[in-house]
Scaffold this motif. Structure first.
Motif, short mmCIF file in Angstrom:
data_model
loop_
_atom_site.label_atom_id
_atom_site.label_comp_id
_atom_site.label_asym_id
_atom_site.label_seq_id
_atom_site.Cartn_x
_atom_site.Cartn_y
_atom_site.Cartn_z
N LEU A 241 0.83 -1.20 0.00
CA LEU A 241 0.00 0.00 0.00
C LEU A 241 0.87 1.25 0.00
N ASP A 242 1.16 1.74 -1.19
CA ASP A 242 2.06 2.89 -1.33
C ASP A 242 1.70 3.59 -2.64
N ALA A 243 1.76 4.90 -2.64
CA ALA A 243 1.37 5.65 -3.84
C ALA A 243 2.27 5.33 -5.03
N SER A 247 -0.04 -0.63 -8.90
CA SER A 247 -1.50 -0.58 -8.87
C SER A 247 -1.99 0.75 -8.32
N ALA A 248 -1.39 1.20 -7.21
CA ALA A 248 -1.79 2.47 -6.61
C ALA A 248 -1.49 3.64 -7.55
N ALA A 249 -0.34 3.60 -8.21
CA ALA A 249 0.02 4.66 -9.15
C ALA A 249 -0.97 4.73 -10.30
N GLY A 250 -1.43 3.55 -10.76
CA GLY A 250 -2.43 3.51 -11.82
C GLY A 250 -3.74 4.16 -11.39
N ARG A 251 -4.10 3.95 -10.13
CA ARG A 251 -5.30 4.59 -9.61
C ARG A 251 -5.17 6.11 -9.59
N VAL A 252 -4.04 6.59 -9.14
CA VAL A 252 -3.82 8.04 -9.09
C VAL A 252 -3.87 8.63 -10.49
N ASN A 279 -10.03 7.04 -21.08
CA ASN A 279 -8.88 6.56 -20.31
C ASN A 279 -8.91 5.03 -20.31
N GLU A 280 -7.73 4.43 -20.42
CA GLU A 280 -7.66 2.97 -20.52
C GLU A 280 -8.22 2.29 -19.28
N LEU A 281 -7.93 2.82 -18.10
CA LEU A 281 -8.43 2.26 -16.85
C LEU A 281 -9.67 3.00 -16.40
N THR A 282 -10.54 2.31 -15.64
CA THR A 282 -11.68 3.00 -15.04
C THR A 282 -11.19 3.88 -13.92
N ALA A 283 -12.07 4.65 -13.29
CA ALA A 283 -11.66 5.68 -12.35
C ALA A 283 -11.06 5.13 -11.06
N HIS A 284 -11.46 3.92 -10.65
CA HIS A 284 -11.01 3.35 -9.38
C HIS A 284 -11.38 4.25 -8.20
N LEU A 417 0.54 12.74 -7.03
CA LEU A 417 1.34 12.66 -8.24
C LEU A 417 2.80 13.04 -7.96
N ARG A 418 3.02 13.89 -6.98
CA ARG A 418 4.39 14.28 -6.64
C ARG A 418 5.13 13.21 -5.86
#
Length: 420
Positions: A241-243, A247-252, A279-284, A417-418
């Protein structure tokens, strides 16, 4: 009306029509819903005494308008067919859950159905295949059929029904107490088997909110840190669980894309169901999904619909009555508050999970919201001193609330994002 809508709940969650040979040849789900709606039309129990009964049809209209505004007139009909059943089910179940007995019965049905899905998951985990013919998912994560084919959706259901199981197993439940506490343990094990980070965090949120209510925020904070540490030890996915994790980065990135969609189409969004066209991925994230697809107008309505549910249950939980001399009346009030707290915790679990999932239009969300609205309407009949919520009295406040929420997402995404 009430038995029919409960049958609809069972068919929606357990979904035998998706795996029992022959049942797929009959549109059993829409038929049962239409029968329940017909019973609602002729029933004296119809009610519109909660803002949600106005907001939800208006939100459906915005879903349809969002398609037309983006150049697809036929999409309005598709949205009516897709989301219309959720609106009908909300009206019927909301009207039916007007007594404590009926709310308790509805909770019982939800818990039993969720427990059945958890048992299916245990069979999957042991044998690799459930009785539905669905194999265990990637990474050994359990899954079900239909709308619960995603392990995250299973986890959402388990997290939302866990408080109901605990309520049913409260002291005074008699011989059934062990049964309901066993069901609660089963749901917790089911969440573990889904290995859903969102669902695990939802359990932590539910437990934290309950401890906060009982013991205060300091105790809740300490136990929350301990709980998060334990969950990281139990789940490999929680440990990631880390930004910056993939997977988490894809969500952001998906949240950022959704906010850009809103920036380009601020009034009605890009159209309901059209997020993945841009967008390729859904919003999550259920909030970002509504913001992107229905714009500011749709988000104000959806936020108000969600917010009123929390507000209503908090109103009952916080309401102070002068104790009377009638023990039976005081016992009824105590039960009223326990039910409201249970539904409030269910909402916390539901939306904590939904924060990491694109489930803005999922039927289970609106069925639980119907129980909430129905319980409050019934509670006002039993306790007239409870306030009556009117859109005309304070509905305007959801406009600045929506503005603040959207601004908060812009800030959150900029910060995340940063860190990626």
């Amino acid at each position: 009306m009430f038995p029919l809508i409960l049958v609809y709940v069972v068919l929606t969650i357990i979904r035998p029509q998706d795996y029992v040979p022959g049942l797929d040849l009959v549109p059993i789900l829409p038929v049962v819903l239409m029968l329940a709606f017909g019973a609602w039309l002729i029933s004296r129990d119809k009610t519109f005494q909660a803002p949600q009964f106005i907001i939800l049809p208006a939100f459906l209209l915005i879903l349809m308008v969002s398609e037309v505004a983006n150049g697809w007139t036929g999409g309005a009909v598709d949205e009516l067919a897709r989301f219309g059943p959720a609106v009908i089910a909300f009206f019927v179940l909301g009207a039916a859950c007007s007594t404590q007995k009926r709310v308790r019965t509805a909770m019982t049905v939800f818990v039993i159905c969720a427990a059945v899905l958890a048992l299916h998951g245990i069979e999957q985990a042991k044998t690799g295949m459930g009785w539905t013919g669905i194999p265990i998912g990637e990474g050994g994560r359990i899954q079900y059929v239909g709308i619960f084919n995603d392990p995250n959706d299973l986890g959402l259901l388990f997290a939302a029904t866990l408080p109901m199981a605990m309520f049913l197993g409260r002291p005074g439940a008699g011989a059934m107490r062990l049964v309901w506490l066993g069901a609660a343990a089963l749901l917790l094990y089911g969440i573990f088997l889904t290995n859903s980070r969102g669902a695990m965090l939802a359990v932590l949120v539910v437990a934290g909110c309950y401890v906060w209510y009982r013991r205060g925020i300091a105790v809740a904070g300490v136990l929350g840190v301990i709980g998060l540490t334990v969950m990281k030890l139990l789940s490999s996915r929680m440990d990631e669980l880390d930004a910056g994790e993939e997977s988490a980065a894809g969500r952001v990135d998906a949240w950022y894309a959704g906010l850009e969609m809103f920036r380009d189409n601020p009034i009605f969004g890009v159209g309901a169901g059209n997020f993945t066209e841009y967008n390729e991925l859904t919003a999550h994230n259920s909030f970002v999904l509504v913001i992107a697809e229905t714009g500011f107008v749709g988000f104000v309505l959806w936020l108000a619909f969600v917010g009123y549910g929390f507000w209503m249950m908090l109103t009952i939980v916080r309401h102070v009555r002068v104790p009377g001399k009638d023990a039976a009346v005081e016992a009824d009030w105590a039960t009223e508050r326990q039910m409201a707290l249970t539904l409030l915790l269910s909402l916390c679990g539901l939306f904590a999970s939904a924060f990491f999932l694109s489930r803005s239009y999922m039927i289970v969300m609106y069925l639980i919201a119907a129980m909430v609205a129905g319980h409050y309407v019934g509670a006002r009949r039993r306790w007239p001193e409870l306030p009556f919520f009117r859109l005309s009295d304070g509905g305007w406040r959801w406009v600045p609330a929506a503005m603040g929420t959207i601004a908060g997402f812009f800030v959150l995404v900029a910060v995340l994002l940063r860190t990626v």
